[in-house]
Design a protein around this motif. Structure first.
Motif, mmCIF file in Angstrom:
data_model
loop_
_atom_site.group_PDB
_atom_site.id
_atom_site.type_symbol
_atom_site.label_atom_id
_atom_site.label_comp_id
_atom_site.label_asym_id
_atom_site.label_seq_id
_atom_site.Cartn_x
_atom_site.Cartn_y
_atom_site.Cartn_z
ATOM 1 N N HIS A 132 0.838 -1.208 0.000
ATOM 2 C CA HIS A 132 0.000 0.000 0.000
ATOM 3 C C HIS A 132 0.873 1.258 0.000
ATOM 4 O O HIS A 132 2.072 1.195 0.232
ATOM 5 C CB HIS A 132 -0.911 -0.009 1.226
ATOM 6 C CG HIS A 132 -0.150 -0.102 2.505
ATOM 7 N ND1 HIS A 132 0.422 0.989 3.110
ATOM 8 C CD2 HIS A 132 0.171 -1.156 3.293
ATOM 9 C CE1 HIS A 132 1.052 0.608 4.199
ATOM 10 N NE2 HIS A 132 0.922 -0.683 4.329
ATOM 11 N N ARG A 133 0.233 2.396 -0.248
ATOM 12 C CA ARG A 133 0.964 3.669 -0.250
ATOM 13 C C ARG A 133 1.215 4.119 1.181
ATOM 14 O O ARG A 133 0.352 3.946 2.051
ATOM 15 C CB ARG A 133 0.156 4.734 -0.981
ATOM 16 C CG ARG A 133 -0.148 4.374 -2.400
ATOM 17 C CD ARG A 133 0.320 5.495 -3.312
ATOM 18 N NE ARG A 133 0.302 5.027 -4.703
ATOM 19 C CZ ARG A 133 1.405 4.929 -5.434
ATOM 20 N NH1 ARG A 133 2.574 5.263 -4.937
ATOM 21 N NH2 ARG A 133 1.342 4.497 -6.665
ATOM 22 N N PRO A 134 2.379 4.705 1.482
ATOM 23 C CA PRO A 134 2.692 5.041 2.875
ATOM 24 C C PRO A 134 2.096 6.364 3.355
ATOM 25 O O PRO A 134 2.292 6.710 4.506
ATOM 26 C CB PRO A 134 4.222 5.113 2.859
ATOM 27 C CG PRO A 134 4.557 5.533 1.483
ATOM 28 C CD PRO A 134 3.503 4.980 0.582
ATOM 29 N N TRP A 135 1.342 7.106 2.479
ATOM 30 C CA TRP A 135 1.008 8.496 2.847
ATOM 31 C C TRP A 135 0.038 8.588 4.007
ATOM 32 O O TRP A 135 0.229 9.402 4.915
ATOM 33 C CB TRP A 135 0.459 9.246 1.628
ATOM 34 C CG TRP A 135 1.487 9.302 0.544
ATOM 35 C CD1 TRP A 135 1.415 8.740 -0.694
ATOM 36 C CD2 TRP A 135 2.785 9.898 0.625
ATOM 37 N NE1 TRP A 135 2.570 8.947 -1.403
ATOM 38 C CE2 TRP A 135 3.430 9.664 -0.605
ATOM 39 C CE3 TRP A 135 3.463 10.592 1.605
ATOM 40 C CZ2 TRP A 135 4.726 10.099 -0.880
ATOM 41 C CZ3 TRP A 135 4.750 11.035 1.338
ATOM 42 C CH2 TRP A 135 5.365 10.794 0.118
ATOM 43 N N LEU A 136 -1.008 7.738 4.025
ATOM 44 C CA LEU A 136 -1.985 7.831 5.117
ATOM 45 C C LEU A 136 -1.347 7.494 6.470
ATOM 46 O O LEU A 136 -1.438 8.301 7.410
ATOM 47 C CB LEU A 136 -3.188 6.929 4.823
ATOM 48 C CG LEU A 136 -4.249 6.943 5.931
ATOM 49 C CD1 LEU A 136 -4.882 8.319 6.064
ATOM 50 C CD2 LEU A 136 -5.327 5.900 5.661
ATOM 51 N N LEU B 69 1.747 7.653 7.272
ATOM 52 C CA LEU B 69 2.746 8.682 7.571
ATOM 53 C C LEU B 69 2.077 9.931 8.144
ATOM 54 O O LEU B 69 2.549 10.506 9.135
ATOM 55 C CB LEU B 69 3.518 9.024 6.289
ATOM 56 C CG LEU B 69 4.815 9.798 6.498
ATOM 57 C CD1 LEU B 69 5.796 8.957 7.284
ATOM 58 C CD2 LEU B 69 5.416 10.200 5.165
ATOM 59 N N THR B 70 0.925 10.339 7.547
ATOM 60 C CA THR B 70 0.209 11.505 8.053
ATOM 61 C C THR B 70 -0.244 11.271 9.487
ATOM 62 O O THR B 70 -0.066 12.136 10.365
ATOM 63 C CB THR B 70 -1.024 11.793 7.167
ATOM 64 O OG1 THR B 70 -0.671 11.582 5.814
ATOM 65 C CG2 THR B 70 -1.522 13.200 7.361
#
Lengths: 139, 191
Positions: free
Chosen positions: B87-91, B93-94
């Motif tokens: 999955h993408r790490p952005w959520l 990380l936020t």
């Protein structure tokens, strides 16, 4: 790891010191740092080191698992029992002041016994957990 | 002054170890780094004069739990490497950054370390320090608070440790049954 000479020799000389240190931490906990919890963990670390170097079967010869199960319960019974004994002497539950002639001696005795219970339980539970994990991979 | 240098060094090593743990993919190396992380935190506790806590951290975190994690790794041989993240790490990380900055913002209100006017130092601590030696004769106030003044709490903790032992025994204790060993994939019709 059972054939590694250096590990065998070094751990053979280390294990008695580890166990001696655990006993020191256990019974000197009133005056220095430490107490039952730390002593139990250090003591079990000594036995775990023995199991790692000399094999699980050899360690289970030193302390048999059925004995560990009994010891784990005995520790809790000692702790809770000190509380019940202080009830019989007319104090509140876990009030050690009534255990001996004067308050300081009673507190000292109570703390010593309670820490002993903590140490026995922590020691045997740590070993039970280790033996359960390590025993799973046994052929 | 020397305290500050030791603290900065230890905390820097803690941060480096944490980043190394995140970036590594070899589980064996990660367990070893976890052990190092525990040992460094034990060092931090010693600098903060919490010898009893440092003791526990060094014995449990560095010693016993490392051995237990290695034993678990030996049981799960087929998954030696960490799976790549899909999955993408952005959520995540936020979430981590927001939570972290909220916690850092919270520390601004905390009184400085060792401040004699801090609430922790003015509530029950002076009473324990004054009454411990005349009442119990025990020089190590940590022990007298733990075993006597807060005896109920410690009884509860011992019961928790005991329960943990029982739970582990029920889940994975005892030897495996013979059929289970001969056929690890366990077809119920053959058993």
């Amino acid at each position: 790891m059972t054939h590694n000479l250096i590990l065998r020799v070094v751990s053979k000389s280390l294990i008695p010191l580890i166990i001696l240190f655990a006993l020191y931490v256990q019974f000197h906990g009133d005056f220095g740092p430490g107490g039952g919890f730390q002593a139990g963990v250090i003591m079990s670390a000594g036995i775990i080191l023995y199991a790692l170097v000399f094999g699980l079967d050899a360690a289970e010869q030193v302390i048999q698992p059925p004995l560990l199960r009994i010891l784990a319960s005995i520790g809790v019974v000692i702790y809770a029992g000190v509380g019940i004994v202080s009830l019989f002497f007319g104090g509140n539950y876990l009030n050690y002041s009534v255990l001996a002639d004067n308050q300081v001696a009673g507190q000292h005795l109570g703390i010593l016994l309670v820490e002993l219970g903590v140490g026995i339980t922590v020691f045997s539970v740590m070993l039970i957990i280790y033996f359960s994990f390590a025993g799973r991979s046994r052929p | 002054m020397i305290d500050v240098i030791i603290n900065v060094t230890l905390l820097a090593f803690l941060a480096i170890t944490a980043v190394a743990i995140i970036r590594m993919s070899n589980l064996f190396a990660i367990i070893m780094l976890f052990s190092m992380f525990s040992f460094l935190s034990a060092g931090v506790f010693i600098v903060m004069d919490a010898i009893d806590v440092a003791f526990t951290e060094a014995a449990v975190g560095t010693g016993v739990s490392t051995v237990l994690m290695l034993a678990t790794l030996a049981l799960t041989k087929d998954q030696k490497e960490k799976q790549p993240v899909a999955h993408r790490p952005w959520l995540p990380l936020t979430v981590v950054i927001v939570t972290g900055s909220a916690l850092v913002y919270g520390t601004l209100d905390i009184p400085p370390f060792g401040d004699p006017d801090a609430p922790a130092q003015t509530h029950v601590a002076p009473e324990y320090l004054e009454r411990s030696i005349p009442e119990t004769g025990v020089q190590n106030v940590v022990t007298s608070v733990l075993a006597s003044y807060r005896g109920f709490d410690t009884l509860g903790e011992v019961t928790v440790v005991f329960t943990a032992g029982i739970a582990v025994m029920l889940l994975i204790g005892g030897r495996r049954r013979k059929e289970e060993l001969e056929q690890p994939q366990g077809d119920p019709d053959d058993a």
